[in-house]
Design a protein around this motif. Sequence first.
Motif, PDB file in Angstrom:
ATOM      1  N   LEU A 151       0.927  -1.296  -0.006  1.00  0.00           N
ATOM      2  CA  LEU A 151      -0.007   0.073   0.155  1.00  0.00           C
ATOM      3  C   LEU A 151       0.879   1.190   0.039  1.00  0.00           C
ATOM      4  N   PRO A 152       1.821   1.378   0.597  1.00  0.00           N
ATOM      5  CA  PRO A 152       2.786   2.636   0.753  1.00  0.00           C
ATOM      6  C   PRO A 152       3.287   2.824  -0.533  1.00  0.00           C
ATOM      7  N   LEU A 153       3.774   1.319  -1.201  1.00  0.00           N
ATOM      8  CA  LEU A 153       4.420   1.627  -2.687  1.00  0.00           C
ATOM      9  C   LEU A 153       3.469   2.064  -3.536  1.00  0.00           C
ATOM     10  N   ILE A 154       2.302   1.789  -3.608  1.00  0.00           N
ATOM     11  CA  ILE A 154       1.139   2.305  -4.472  1.00  0.00           C
ATOM     12  C   ILE A 154       0.974   3.836  -4.335  1.00  0.00           C
ATOM     13  N   ASN A 155       1.052   4.267  -3.013  1.00  0.00           N
ATOM     14  CA  ASN A 155       1.024   5.788  -2.568  1.00  0.00           C
ATOM     15  C   ASN A 155       2.278   6.409  -3.206  1.00  0.00           C
ATOM     16  N   VAL A 156       3.264   5.727  -3.056  1.00  0.00           N
ATOM     17  CA  VAL A 156       4.642   6.326  -3.823  1.00  0.00           C
ATOM     18  C   VAL A 156       4.457   6.566  -5.224  1.00  0.00           C
ATOM     19  N   TRP A 157       3.895   5.455  -5.791  1.00  0.00           N
ATOM     20  CA  TRP A 157       3.879   5.439  -7.407  1.00  0.00           C
ATOM     21  C   TRP A 157       3.201   6.649  -7.907  1.00  0.00           C
ATOM     22  N   PHE A 158       1.978   6.995  -6.976  1.00  0.00           N
ATOM     23  CA  PHE A 158       1.273   8.283  -7.355  1.00  0.00           C
ATOM     24  C   PHE A 158       1.965   9.382  -7.133  1.00  0.00           C
TER      25      PHE A 158
END
Length: 398
Positions: free
Chosen positions: A165-172
Amino acid sequence: PLISFTLGLLILKACLKDRLPGPLLSAALSMTIGLGASGLLTFTSFVLFNRLVPWFVILLNLAVTGALAVTTRGGHARIWGHVPNLKDKFGTCPRANLVDVPVIIALGIITLGMFTFASLYPYGGWDAWGCWNFKARFLFLGGEQWTGMFDPILWRHQILYPFLLPLINVWFWSFGSTPTYAVPLAMTCLIPLLTATLLFSALKTWTGKNYMILVPLWILTNMFTIQLSASQYSDLLLGLFLLAAAVIFLLFQETKNPGYMMPLGLVLGMTGFTKVEGEALCVIFLITAVILIITVTHTKLKHNGDMHQIRLLNLVRVPEYALPIIYLIASTAVAAIPLIIFLLVYVPHDSGIFINGLASNEHPASFGRLATILAYYGRELISLKWTGLWVVLAAALI
């Protein structure tokens, strides 16, 4: 989101060739798989460069999407086929049932209400912030010191947890220069909306009944569900992946298309990278799926006298029922590579946080401790805050 959606859709097309499910179901599965895939690709930057390199993450997502587009260019995926009531076409172009439009509007209104409530807590619950948003900021702002989030002194931030989930946020966040809270806030609304859309579209596909929208609406209008969503817990993502895995496996059982096993394996690998419970659920689901394929599929083929063999990679002959298992295990292994790297390289194994009750003399496992855990789940199942949801689901299973 458009890149992630396109990536997920192309993954489905590459796996299923020309037999995609209905439009709404395909869209929900595409966005679910695309979000997880973008998160996993973002992790590649930390493995290769030991830091976030935004331009590399964006180019990598675009490159993989482009490669899949070229691969699937020769195919003509039809978003209809195995479900009779989804074969309605206008010329050669598929279209969704018009009844789906008010359904989508209803889900949008619910999402707007959820967004309004979530805006009151833009940083989520304090524990969710400490576990997930805290890690996202470490990943985005930490540079080469991002591994500092695994320091045992930060044990309250669940340093042993995977962090999809943090990685998905970082992606955006990679498209900007600051870790704005608008991204986690948007994910708070997007994930429940995806879950509701996936649940409704699956039920509508198999039953043909539009009133199936009442099921996700019942869940989404529960204030406790809205509260948990606004808290920005990773359990939301875990639940979405589990639902997607169940839907994909049921589609495989219905169509007998072994291609469904590849997106199923990808989703299971993503499930394992959400949190510690996801690791266990990934293994349990994988073992259960393999057992069902062997027992159910093999038994039916044997009963029908249809025990064909196929040549795998033009090298080895294997029973036809073994092909889905091979696809499932191989795709799960590919999607689990980031999890394996995380467990082998980054997890602080000597942190002293995890206590093995079976081997510890100071804190041994006991029936009393087990009873305390089970009692907590028992109270949750009958709690009025869920408005009888689990009681109804249990009755339906019985």
